[in-house]
Design a protein around this motif. Structure first.
Motif, short mmCIF file in Angstrom:
data_model
loop_
_atom_site.label_atom_id
_atom_site.label_comp_id
_atom_site.label_asym_id
_atom_site.label_seq_id
_atom_site.Cartn_x
_atom_site.Cartn_y
_atom_site.Cartn_z
N ALA A 70 21.04 67.39 23.39
CA ALA A 70 20.72 67.56 24.80
C ALA A 70 20.20 68.96 25.11
O ALA A 70 19.29 69.13 25.93
CB ALA A 70 21.96 67.27 25.65
N ALA A 71 20.75 69.96 24.45
CA ALA A 71 20.41 71.34 24.78
C ALA A 71 19.21 71.88 24.03
O ALA A 71 18.48 72.74 24.55
CB ALA A 71 21.61 72.25 24.51
N HIS A 72 18.98 71.35 22.80
CA HIS A 72 17.96 72.01 21.98
C HIS A 72 17.24 71.04 21.05
O HIS A 72 16.88 71.40 19.93
CB HIS A 72 18.60 73.15 21.17
CG HIS A 72 17.65 74.21 20.76
ND1 HIS A 72 17.46 74.55 19.45
CD2 HIS A 72 16.83 75.01 21.49
CE1 HIS A 72 16.57 75.52 19.37
NE2 HIS A 72 16.17 75.82 20.59
N ASP A 73 17.04 69.83 21.53
CA ASP A 73 16.21 68.85 20.82
C ASP A 73 16.68 68.63 19.38
O ASP A 73 15.87 68.47 18.46
CB ASP A 73 14.75 69.30 20.84
CG ASP A 73 13.78 68.20 20.43
OD1 ASP A 73 14.11 67.02 20.64
OD2 ASP A 73 12.72 68.52 19.87
N ASN A 74 18.01 68.65 19.18
CA ASN A 74 18.60 68.36 17.87
C ASN A 74 18.33 69.44 16.82
O ASN A 74 18.50 69.20 15.63
CB ASN A 74 18.12 67.01 17.32
CG ASN A 74 19.26 66.05 17.12
OD1 ASN A 74 20.29 66.15 17.77
ND2 ASN A 74 19.07 65.10 16.24
#
Length: 233
Positions: free
Chosen positions: A206-210
């Motif tokens: 969610a925060a950093h595209d995995n």
């Protein structure tokens, strides 16, 4: 200066717990001895946290440990209590409930998932801890080779700014940052003192595209130690 080497990690047997080092040689392949061995099945696939063309998911490997007791050579497998086992292959077959697995050194097929060096910052690690207050988190979940202590005001995911750049570290080692790791379910898996949690991967997605860390290739071999500065070249 990007930061200072806080901790060094090497993983003698792929997908098992690693060993903390005070210093280590950096070779063109990566840290000397890192992931040089793996658990291999009869089909030639290596034990991992996922199923791919090269890897076979073997749940529970992260609960085990590995180390080189006498320098490099064949590594020592540690059981779930952190004790060395007498016969690595026999233990793995009983533990994994498979009769077709054995430790194998790297051959023509690389044991690395992506690139040979993973560098993670304390800025990013501390952000994850704050974002998941009820989940025990330390760098072992992300299996970096180098944890870099960054200045207090460093923003999380600063590793993104390093991609495409080169850096020097320790005695002569020169590396090139290439891309971030694409994370998988291994970050959720249980390890000693780290319980399973599906929230870790969800938060990174969610925060950093995995993506998490900076992956690097070695341009110039050298030697690195805890306390060495990491500096852009």
């Amino acid at each position: 200066m990007l930061g200072v080497v806080e901790r060094l990690w090497r993983y003698p047997i792929k997908s098992t717990g690693g060993e903390r080092l005070d210093q280590v040689a950096v070779e063109s392949r990566g840290l000397a001895g890192d992931r040089l061995w793996a658990v291999r099945d009869a089909a030639g696939k290596f034990g991992s946290g996922k199923n791919t063309r090269r890897f076979r998911r073997m749940p529970g490997l992260l609960r085990l440990g590995s180390r080189y007791p006498n320098g490099l050579g064949e590594p020592q497998l540690l059981d779930t209590a952190g004790q060395p086992v007498a016969d690595s292959d026999a233990y793995l077959r009983a533990y994994l409930r498979r009769d077709d697995v054995a430790l194998a050194p790297e051959g023509e097929v690389s044991h690395f998932d992506q690139l040979p060096l993973s560098v993670l910052t304390t800025a990013t690690l501390d952000w994850i801890r704050r974002a998941l207050p009820g989940v025990p988190v330390d760098e072992r979940r992300f299996r970096p080779n180098i944890l870099v202590r960054t200045p207090p005001d460093t923003v999380p995911f600063v590793e993104d700014d390093w991609l495409g750049k080169t850096a020097v570290i320790g005695e002569g080692a020169r590396i090139e940052f290439v891309r971030s790791s694409e994370r998988c379910v291994m970050v959720n898996e249980a390890q000693p003192d780290l319980p399973h949690s599906s929230l870790v991967l969800k938060k990174i997605a969610a925060a950093h595209d995995n993506r998490l860390d900076a992956l690097a290739r070695v341009l110039t071999p050298g030697h690195i130690a805890v306390g060495d500065p990491l500096m852009l070249a």
